[in-house]
Design a protein around this motif. Structure first.
Motif, mmCIF file in Angstrom:
data_model
loop_
_atom_site.group_PDB
_atom_site.id
_atom_site.type_symbol
_atom_site.label_atom_id
_atom_site.label_comp_id
_atom_site.label_asym_id
_atom_site.label_seq_id
_atom_site.Cartn_x
_atom_site.Cartn_y
_atom_site.Cartn_z
ATOM 1 N N LEU A 137 105.856 25.959 41.051
ATOM 2 C CA LEU A 137 104.924 24.787 41.256
ATOM 3 C C LEU A 137 104.835 24.282 42.485
ATOM 4 C CD1 LEU A 137 105.970 23.105 37.651
ATOM 5 C CD2 LEU A 137 103.773 24.019 38.571
ATOM 6 N N LEU A 138 106.211 23.944 43.355
ATOM 7 C CA LEU A 138 105.903 23.311 44.378
ATOM 8 C C LEU A 138 105.190 24.169 45.428
ATOM 9 C CD1 LEU A 138 109.806 22.191 44.745
ATOM 10 C CD2 LEU A 138 107.619 20.516 44.375
ATOM 11 N N LEU A 139 105.243 25.484 45.371
ATOM 12 C CA LEU A 139 104.588 26.526 46.303
ATOM 13 C C LEU A 139 103.183 26.415 45.883
ATOM 14 C CD1 LEU A 139 104.418 28.815 48.488
ATOM 15 C CD2 LEU A 139 104.980 30.270 46.554
ATOM 16 N N ALA A 140 102.780 26.625 44.585
ATOM 17 C CA ALA A 140 101.422 26.728 44.078
ATOM 18 C C ALA A 140 100.499 25.674 44.115
ATOM 19 C CB ALA A 140 101.460 27.433 42.584
ATOM 20 N N ILE A 141 100.984 24.558 43.695
ATOM 21 C CA ILE A 141 100.204 23.310 43.578
ATOM 22 C C ILE A 141 99.334 22.979 45.197
ATOM 23 C CG2 ILE A 141 99.987 20.928 43.175
ATOM 24 C CD1 ILE A 141 101.743 21.400 41.063
ATOM 25 N N PRO A 142 100.129 22.735 46.222
ATOM 26 C CA PRO A 142 99.712 22.544 47.540
ATOM 27 C C PRO A 142 98.854 23.707 47.911
ATOM 28 C CG PRO A 142 101.977 22.076 47.346
ATOM 29 C CD PRO A 142 101.805 22.783 46.397
ATOM 30 N N LEU A 143 99.302 24.844 47.830
ATOM 31 C CA LEU A 143 98.509 26.161 48.318
ATOM 32 C C LEU A 143 97.130 25.976 47.405
ATOM 33 C CD1 LEU A 143 98.335 28.428 49.931
ATOM 34 C CD2 LEU A 143 99.650 29.764 48.216
ATOM 35 N N ALA A 144 97.165 25.874 46.478
ATOM 36 C CA ALA A 144 95.906 25.696 45.574
ATOM 37 C C ALA A 144 95.013 24.637 45.716
ATOM 38 C CB ALA A 144 96.074 25.382 43.922
ATOM 39 N N LEU A 145 95.670 23.374 46.140
ATOM 40 C CA LEU A 145 94.535 22.469 46.590
ATOM 41 C C LEU A 145 93.974 22.819 48.107
ATOM 42 C CD1 LEU A 145 97.013 19.540 45.685
ATOM 43 C CD2 LEU A 145 94.707 20.148 44.810
ATOM 44 N N HIS A 146 94.725 23.314 48.885
ATOM 45 C CA HIS A 146 94.331 23.779 50.222
ATOM 46 C C HIS A 146 93.131 25.025 50.141
ATOM 47 C CE1 HIS A 146 94.536 25.141 54.394
ATOM 48 N NE2 HIS A 146 94.588 26.189 54.046
ATOM 49 N N ARG A 147 93.363 25.995 49.315
ATOM 50 C CA ARG A 147 92.576 27.031 49.193
ATOM 51 C C ARG A 147 91.241 26.206 48.269
ATOM 52 N NH1 ARG A 147 92.149 30.943 51.930
ATOM 53 N NH2 ARG A 147 90.960 32.024 50.415
ATOM 54 N N TYR A 148 91.278 25.467 47.778
ATOM 55 C CA TYR A 148 90.238 24.964 46.910
ATOM 56 C C TYR A 148 89.153 24.086 47.795
ATOM 57 C CZ TYR A 148 87.425 21.406 43.910
ATOM 58 O OH TYR A 148 86.366 20.981 43.505
ATOM 59 N N ARG A 149 90.021 23.358 48.693
ATOM 60 C CA ARG A 149 89.161 22.793 49.976
ATOM 61 C C ARG A 149 88.414 23.620 50.819
ATOM 62 N NH1 ARG A 149 93.925 19.668 49.813
ATOM 63 N NH2 ARG A 149 93.618 17.446 48.635
ATOM 64 N N ARG A 150 89.063 24.956 50.963
ATOM 65 C CA ARG A 150 88.669 25.880 51.984
ATOM 66 C C ARG A 150 87.732 27.207 51.420
ATOM 67 N NH1 ARG A 150 90.217 25.118 57.125
ATOM 68 N NH2 ARG A 150 91.549 23.407 57.373
ATOM 69 N N ALA A 151 87.618 27.083 49.938
ATOM 70 C CA ALA A 151 87.298 28.309 49.148
ATOM 71 C C ALA A 151 85.650 28.475 49.611
ATOM 72 C CB ALA A 151 86.839 28.021 47.771
ATOM 73 N N PRO A 152 85.553 29.811 50.129
ATOM 74 C CA PRO A 152 84.280 30.141 50.776
ATOM 75 C C PRO A 152 83.139 30.197 49.757
ATOM 76 C CG PRO A 152 85.386 32.173 50.247
ATOM 77 C CD PRO A 152 86.559 31.116 49.957
ATOM 78 N N ALA A 153 81.825 29.942 50.350
ATOM 79 C CA ALA A 153 80.641 29.819 49.331
ATOM 80 C C ALA A 153 80.474 31.113 48.690
ATOM 81 C CB ALA A 153 79.419 29.466 50.401
ATOM 82 N N PRO A 154 79.673 31.429 47.461
ATOM 83 C CA PRO A 154 79.583 32.566 46.869
ATOM 84 C C PRO A 154 78.597 33.263 47.588
ATOM 85 C CG PRO A 154 78.528 30.866 45.464
ATOM 86 C CD PRO A 154 79.343 30.170 46.561
#
Length: 264
Positions: free
Chosen positions: A247-264
């Motif tokens: 949880l400590l690894l995945a939650i911050p990483l998921a939030l980071h990836r969400y903000r930077r997810a590339p456009a489809p």
């Protein structure tokens, strides 16, 4: 409306969307629900009479906690496919244009997945009971075990969200999730104790986080093989440490990836 209430409402709206989507796409839940039934039928019923685990009176009773964890992991892994679909369809871009925090979107998404995980756990437990599995240490131990299972599934869900936001599309997620989960769940103590495995495979099974969670469950529920050497003082903290680390690894990483997810 306070910021906390607004965030809670955003989480609820996102979670409701995830649950409604699950009703429209029941195939996403069909396999995780069927898997514990099929595996218990195959390993616990068909092969149960010829499988001998030292220190175990009933192989289905030994098998049920492991299949429960395995089924929950598979259900949680399906979150990667759903997230990848949202990225491909542009839903993530639409969410990012709204005044909705990234945390609300992802926590709502994982809350909906947690409901599906609970459904899978209920089906797996019912299948185990029918096959002869029982909890021997009372209602409190049963509740504590299921809480551990749900927490483990929630941690795997967040890891799956990271995968879904990182791959190129749903097809890649469908391939990557089984590639990761099959060795993780089979090279463990789900089907057999690690000390019955070849010497080169045993360390991998013993170090597996799935093994740690399954061992903790078997100790809680009275299904651990006699003479295994596992103790509550070592099993519970190890299982909780793995879950907390994920949880400590995945939650911050998921939030980071969400903000930077590339456009489809």
């Amino acid at each position: 409306m306070s910021e906390l209430a607004a965030a809670a409402q955003d989480v609820w709206v996102t979670a409701r969307r995830g649950l409604l989507r699950g009703r429209r796409e029941p195939r996403l839940l069909a396999l995780p629900l069927l898997q514990p039934v099929l595996f218990m039928l195959l390993f616990g019923v068909v092969l149960g009479g010829v499988v001998a685990v030292p220190g175990v009176a009933s192989y289905p009773g030994f098998l049920a906690p492991g299949l429960l964890v395995q089924a929950v992991a598979v259900t949680a892994g399906m979150a990667a496919v759903g997230v990848a679909q949202d990225v491909r369809r542009g839903m993530v871009d639409r969410f990012r244009t709204l005044p909705v925090p990234a945390s609300a979107v992802l926590f709502g998404r994982t809350a909906a997945d947690l409901v599906r995980i609970a459904m899978t756990a209920a089906v797996a437990a019912a299948t185990g009971v029918i096959a002869g599995w029982r909890v021997h240490h009372g209602p409190a131990a049963a509740a504590a075990g299921f809480l551990l299972v749900l927490t483990f599934g929630y941690a795997v869900t967040w890891l799956s969200v990271v995968v879904g936001l990182s791959v190129r599309g749903p097809g890649a997620a469908r391939v990557l999730v089984p590639v990761c989960l099959i060795p993780l769940t089979f090279v463990s103590n789900v089907l057999a104790p690690p000390d019955t495995m070849p010497s080169w495979l045993r360390p991998l099974a013993e170090a597996n986080p799935v093994s740690a969670v399954v061992t903790a469950l078997r100790l809680l529920w009275g299904n651990e093989p006699a003479g295994s050497g596992a103790t509550p003082s070592s099993a519970y903290p190890l299982a909780l440490t793995w879950v907390a680390a994920a949880l400590l690894l995945a939650i911050p990483l998921a939030l980071h990836r969400y903000r930077r997810a590339p456009a489809p």
